[in-house]
Design a protein around this motif. Structure first.
Motif, PDB file in Angstrom:
ATOM      1  N   SER A  73       0.830  -1.211   0.000  1.00 39.76           N
ATOM      2  CA  SER A  73       0.000   0.000   0.000  1.00 39.76           C
ATOM      3  C   SER A  73       0.863   1.259   0.000  1.00 39.76           C
ATOM      4  O   SER A  73       0.590   2.212  -0.746  1.00 39.76           O
ATOM      5  CB  SER A  73      -0.918   0.008   1.220  1.00 39.76           C
ATOM      6  OG  SER A  73      -1.796  -1.081   1.181  1.00 39.76           O
ATOM      7  N   SER A  76       2.614   1.613  -3.431  1.00 38.95           N
ATOM      8  CA  SER A  76       1.691   2.010  -4.508  1.00 38.95           C
ATOM      9  C   SER A  76       1.288   3.472  -4.338  1.00 38.95           C
ATOM     10  O   SER A  76       1.161   4.196  -5.325  1.00 38.95           O
ATOM     11  CB  SER A  76       0.467   1.102  -4.536  1.00 38.95           C
ATOM     12  OG  SER A  76      -0.311   1.272  -3.381  1.00 38.95           O
ATOM     13  N   TRP A  77       1.082   3.926  -3.106  1.00 34.58           N
ATOM     14  CA  TRP A  77       0.775   5.342  -2.856  1.00 34.58           C
ATOM     15  C   TRP A  77       1.937   6.223  -3.303  1.00 34.58           C
ATOM     16  O   TRP A  77       1.734   7.234  -3.974  1.00 34.58           O
ATOM     17  CB  TRP A  77       0.484   5.523  -1.368  1.00 34.58           C
ATOM     18  CG  TRP A  77       0.261   6.942  -0.954  1.00 34.58           C
ATOM     19  CD1 TRP A  77      -0.806   7.730  -1.257  1.00 34.58           C
ATOM     20  CD2 TRP A  77       1.147   7.737  -0.176  1.00 34.58           C
ATOM     21  NE1 TRP A  77      -0.644   8.971  -0.697  1.00 34.58           N
ATOM     22  CE2 TRP A  77       0.553   9.004  -0.017  1.00 34.58           C
ATOM     23  CE3 TRP A  77       2.379   7.504   0.428  1.00 34.58           C
ATOM     24  CZ2 TRP A  77       1.147  10.028   0.691  1.00 34.58           C
ATOM     25  CZ3 TRP A  77       2.973   8.523   1.150  1.00 34.58           C
ATOM     26  CH2 TRP A  77       2.360   9.769   1.273  1.00 34.58           C
ATOM     27  N   SER A  79       4.235   5.492  -5.539  1.00 35.62           N
ATOM     28  CA  SER A  79       4.376   5.464  -7.001  1.00 35.62           C
ATOM     29  C   SER A  79       3.299   6.292  -7.675  1.00 35.62           C
ATOM     30  O   SER A  79       3.558   6.927  -8.710  1.00 35.62           O
ATOM     31  CB  SER A  79       4.345   4.025  -7.520  1.00 35.62           C
ATOM     32  OG  SER A  79       3.092   3.458  -7.328  1.00 35.62           O
ATOM     33  N   ARG A  80       2.065   6.335  -7.100  1.00 43.19           N
ATOM     34  CA  ARG A  80       1.050   7.212  -7.661  1.00 43.19           C
ATOM     35  C   ARG A  80       1.432   8.664  -7.528  1.00 43.19           C
ATOM     36  O   ARG A  80       1.215   9.471  -8.434  1.00 43.19           O
ATOM     37  CB  ARG A  80      -0.308   6.961  -6.954  1.00 43.19           C
ATOM     38  CG  ARG A  80      -1.150   5.931  -7.688  1.00 43.19           C
ATOM     39  CD  ARG A  80      -2.499   5.780  -7.071  1.00 43.19           C
ATOM     40  NE  ARG A  80      -2.358   4.646  -6.131  1.00 43.19           N
ATOM     41  CZ  ARG A  80      -2.812   4.637  -4.892  1.00 43.19           C
ATOM     42  NH1 ARG A  80      -3.465   5.644  -4.396  1.00 43.19           N
ATOM     43  NH2 ARG A  80      -2.618   3.589  -4.126  1.00 43.19           N
ATOM     44  N   ILE A  81       2.032   9.036  -6.401  1.00 39.86           N
ATOM     45  CA  ILE A  81       2.494  10.415  -6.217  1.00 39.86           C
ATOM     46  C   ILE A  81       3.633  10.733  -7.198  1.00 39.86           C
ATOM     47  O   ILE A  81       3.656  11.800  -7.823  1.00 39.86           O
ATOM     48  CB  ILE A  81       2.959  10.637  -4.762  1.00 39.86           C
ATOM     49  CG1 ILE A  81       1.779  10.628  -3.820  1.00 39.86           C
ATOM     50  CG2 ILE A  81       3.737  11.942  -4.617  1.00 39.86           C
ATOM     51  CD1 ILE A  81       2.142  10.679  -2.355  1.00 39.86           C
ATOM     52  N   PHE A  83       4.450   9.267 -10.151  1.00 39.76           N
ATOM     53  CA  PHE A  83       4.259   9.079 -11.582  1.00 39.76           C
ATOM     54  C   PHE A  83       2.981   9.663 -12.156  1.00 39.76           C
ATOM     55  O   PHE A  83       2.680   9.451 -13.321  1.00 39.76           O
ATOM     56  CB  PHE A  83       4.362   7.588 -11.936  1.00 39.76           C
ATOM     57  CG  PHE A  83       5.695   7.002 -11.641  1.00 39.76           C
ATOM     58  CD1 PHE A  83       6.814   7.411 -12.329  1.00 39.76           C
ATOM     59  CD2 PHE A  83       5.843   6.038 -10.651  1.00 39.76           C
ATOM     60  CE1 PHE A  83       8.062   6.867 -12.058  1.00 39.76           C
ATOM     61  CE2 PHE A  83       7.082   5.489 -10.359  1.00 39.76           C
ATOM     62  CZ  PHE A  83       8.202   5.921 -11.065  1.00 39.76           C
ATOM     63  N   THR A  84       2.210  10.376 -11.356  1.00 37.51           N
ATOM     64  CA  THR A  84       1.011  11.005 -11.933  1.00 37.51           C
ATOM     65  C   THR A  84       1.313  12.485 -12.186  1.00 37.51           C
ATOM     66  O   THR A  84       2.092  13.106 -11.489  1.00 37.51           O
ATOM     67  CB  THR A  84      -0.197  10.887 -10.986  1.00 37.51           C
ATOM     68  OG1 THR A  84       0.121  11.428  -9.721  1.00 37.51           O
ATOM     69  CG2 THR A  84      -0.639   9.451 -10.848  1.00 37.51           C
TER      70      THR A  84
END
Length: 88
Positions: A73, A76-77, A79-81, A83-84
């Motif tokens: 978790s 993934s959090w 990586s979202r920060i 790569f978005t």
């Protein structure tokens, strides 16, 4: 402790390993005798020990599941920060 206590046990007799006997029946007999000798060394746990060991294993598995879930978790959090594209 003397050195004989740590030495591996070797079978005695003419059909022992390393004697060069090619008779498969002797080899099978030796194998069966060694299996029986090893099975005599097996200690069966008591019911209390079995329950305690089972609970310990289950708790460890649950702990590892939670640890891996938590790390997944977090990563993934992150990586979202990372790569978005931020809204402008």
């Amino acid at each position: 402790m003397n050195s004989r206590q740590n030495a591996p046990s070797t079978p005695a007799g003419a059909d022992a390993q390393g004697t060069g006997s090619k008779n498969p029946f002797l080899a099978i007999g030796l194998f069966i005798r060694q299996v029986i000798a090893e099975l005599r060394k097996v200690v069966t746990p008591t019911r209390r020990e079995l329950v305690l060991y089972s609970i310990t294993v289950l708790l460890f598995v649950v702990f590892m599941i939670l640890l891996i879930f938590g790390l997944d978790s977090v990563f993934s959090w992150l990586s979202r920060i990372a790569f978005t594209v931020p809204d402008v």
